[in-house]
Design an enzyme around this catalytic site. Structure first.
Site, PDB file in Angstrom:
ATOM      1  N   GLU A   1       0.819  -1.213   0.000  1.00 55.07           N
ATOM      2  CA  GLU A   1       0.000   0.000   0.000  1.00 55.07           C
ATOM      3  C   GLU A   1       0.858   1.270   0.000  1.00 55.07           C
ATOM      4  OE1 GLU A   1      -3.205  -0.081  -0.251  1.00 55.07           O
ATOM      5  OE2 GLU A   1      -3.694   2.038   0.040  1.00 55.07           O
ATOM      6  N   ASP A   2       1.918   1.260   0.767  1.00 54.74           N
ATOM      7  CA  ASP A   2       2.624   2.515   1.027  1.00 54.74           C
ATOM      8  C   ASP A   2       4.033   2.632   0.452  1.00 54.74           C
ATOM      9  OD1 ASP A   2       0.441   3.491   2.391  1.00 54.74           O
ATOM     10  OD2 ASP A   2       1.089   2.640   4.298  1.00 54.74           O
TER      11      ASP A   2
END
Ligand code: MN
Length: 562
Positions: free
Chosen positions: A69-70
């Site tokens: 996600e990051d």
């Protein structure tokens, strides 16, 4: 070793060691809103998973849970380094992160189910819960609006999921962490009102603890542990609300918790306490003989204790205690055989599949804890799919459901008026089979009638009934329908196993059940079961009625042909 940092240092070539370095590198330079390094968040998440005694695959996935996600790391790279299993767990957590709950009571239950359906593996839920726990502990750093949304989601979705999984401590902590954000005024009031009452109660319990211990010893019970359980702010507040804000009516502000060696000793201890101090009527709860649906086991009693003060006791074994704390996760640690107690609490019809699946999990772990991980696949939504409206509301449908079924679930008018559908932005035919996670947009026309053809592909009886009703209305009284099914109305005592007995009796008569529903109102001892069967032969119906009447607890059976 109690933290993953120590493990990673001591065993750099272990899975945890590798995941630790990989995550550290991937998140290098990233900061959280609190200005802590981002990496500290994934370490805290993994530490929590370690404290729940989960396996190293889950802990490694915990360390890696935010890289997709990051950071630029994608699924393929993760799978190459750590294998498909870990990559799939991280995928699950990433998908869960996309669900946003903004408070809509009607949808709470569907959303909890959706979370399980998307997770596909219980370990994903554990990681998400550990992740959420740390986010809640550090929620202060976020802007106010975000705080409120996350606190609400935690309170209504994740704390409830933890509770269902039997993770009481976690569930309570999540509620408590959310409480100040959701009820700031109430929280401030409690903070001033409580500490003194807590310490007053605590001093009293500490004073009488030796007397309690002596009482048990006089009955040849050696408690392994006697300690105190202070009620959490959030649950205390809601209990106070029910009791007119009167602290004197809260008997379990602080309760005794007695840990003994065996089930026999639990009952012996209860007897010993009752012999010394009179119990309050109606306050003895035997969650050992009848565990809560989430497997909580303990004996509770409230007595008029020394100095005439009211005291609550909770009595349990160490195994029960640990299971009550860690819930389903406890089965990784304790490989003891789970005793099946009789259950008297009847979950609502909606909860049955859900709770049965949890029960199955518990049973699988106790039978074969080594292979427990392979039993983690979530398949109890087999046969159900979850589609989303453009607003993000979840619609729960049977497998094979079409946009027409979806439309009728939104509103009868939208169903009748349905002329087209878009799924994930693309036009699809009306008989398209929806998949879980599909975002469905219905194009509807006002004052339009449904098409007869739809009857050939719709999956839900809701859609079918509405289509038929609308067509019947159109044709007026000329449309005469042959009876096609029978609905039995069964009034019966609320007891465990009743539904199974009824369905078994019907199945033995070679009759298919089209639909089974239970109508129960709070406080009603006799809920009504409505069972629709594909049966129109009067003789057979009468026979079946007699059979059902013989079932233990059944008070009355009626039927009507539809
Ligand atoms: Mn996270």
């Amino acid at each position: 070793m109690h933290d993953v940092t120590a493990i990673a240092k001591a065993q750099p070539h272990s899975l945890i060691g590798k995941a630790f370095r990989f995550a550290k590198k991937a998140h290098a330079g990233q900061k959280r809103k609190s200005s802590d390094p981002y990496f500290s968040h994934v370490v805290a998440t993994a530490d929590t998973l370690l404290s729940w005694n989960l396996d190293e695959v889950t802990i490694a996935a915990g360390l890696l849970h935010d890289v997709v996600e990051d950071t630029p790391v994608q699924h393929e790279e993760l799978a190459r380094h750590f294998g498909e299993e870990i990559a799939a767990l991280v995928d699950g957590v990433t998908k869960l992160g996309r669900i946003k709950y903004r408070g809509a009571e009607r949808k709470v239950e569907s959303l909890r189910k959706l979370i399980f359906a998307i997770s596909k593996d219980l370990r994903v839920v554990f990681i998400k819960l550990a992740d959420r726990l740390h986010n809640m502990r550090t929620l202060n750093a976020l802007p106010r609006e975000k705080q409120k949304r996350i606190a609400l989601e935690t309170d209504e979705i994740y704390a409830a999921i933890a509770y269902r999984l039997g993770m009481h401590n976690l569930s309570g902590e999540l509620h408590d962490l959310a409480f100040p954000y959701l009820y700031p005024k109430e929280y401030r009031w409690l903070k001033t009102a409580i500490p003194e009452r807590y310490s007053e109660r605590m001093r009293y319990l500490e004073r009488i603890a030796p007397t309690v211990e002596q009482c048990l010893k006089d009955h040849r019970i050696t408690p392994q542990q006697i300690d105190f359980r202070a009620k959490r702010y959030s649950s205390l507040y809601f209990k106070l609300l029910r009791h007119g804000m009167d602290f004197d009516k809260i008997y379990d502000l602080v309760a005794f918790r007695i840990i003994v060696r065996s089930v026999e000793e639990c009952y012996a201890a209860l007897g010993a306490i009752h012999q010394s101090w009179p119990p309050l009527p109606g306050r003895i709860k035997d969650y050992i003989a009848s565990p809560k649906p989430n497997n909580y086991r303990s004996l509770h009693t409230t007595v008029i204790g020394p100095e005439g003060k009211i005291v609550e006791f909770q009595i349990r074994t160490k195994e029960m205690h640990e299971e009550n704390e860690y819930g389903i996760a406890a089965h990784w640690i304790y490989k003891q055989q789970q005793k099946k107690g009789k259950r008297n609490t009847v979950p609502s019809a909606e909860e049955i599949t859900w709770i049965q699946q949890l029960k199955q999990w518990y049973e699988q772990y106790s039978l074969n804890p080594e292979h427990a991980l392979h039993a983690m696949k979530i398949d109890f939504f087999k046969g159900r799919i979850f589609a989303l409206t453009p607003k993000g509301d979840v619609v729960d449908l049977p497998e094979g459901a079409t946009p027409v079924d979806f439309a009728y679930r939104i509103h009868t008018e939208i169903g009748n008026g349905c002329v087209g559908a878009k799924v994930n932005g693309t036009f699809v035919p009306l008989n398209y089979r929806l998949q879980s996670g599909d975002l469905v947009e219905i194009i509807a026309q006002k004052n339009k009638l449904p098409s007869q053809d739809w009857l050939r592909f719709v999956k839900t009886s809701l859609a079918r009934d509405h289509i038929k009703a609308a067509l019947r209305k159109k044709r007026g009284s000329l449309y005469l329908k042959k009876p096609s099914k029978t609905e039995f109305l069964i009034v019966a005592e609320d007891r465990v196993g009743l539904i199974k007995d009824i369905t078994t009796a019907i199945a033995r008569s070679h009759v298919n059940i089209i639909q089974f529903r239970t109508q129960s109102q709070a406080g009603n001892k006799f809920p009504i079961d409505k069972v629709q069967c594909d049966l129109t032969d009067r003789k057979k119906i009468e026979k079946l009625v007699l059979k059902i009447k013989k079932i233990d607890g059944v008070k009355e059976v009626r039927y009507r042909i539809l």
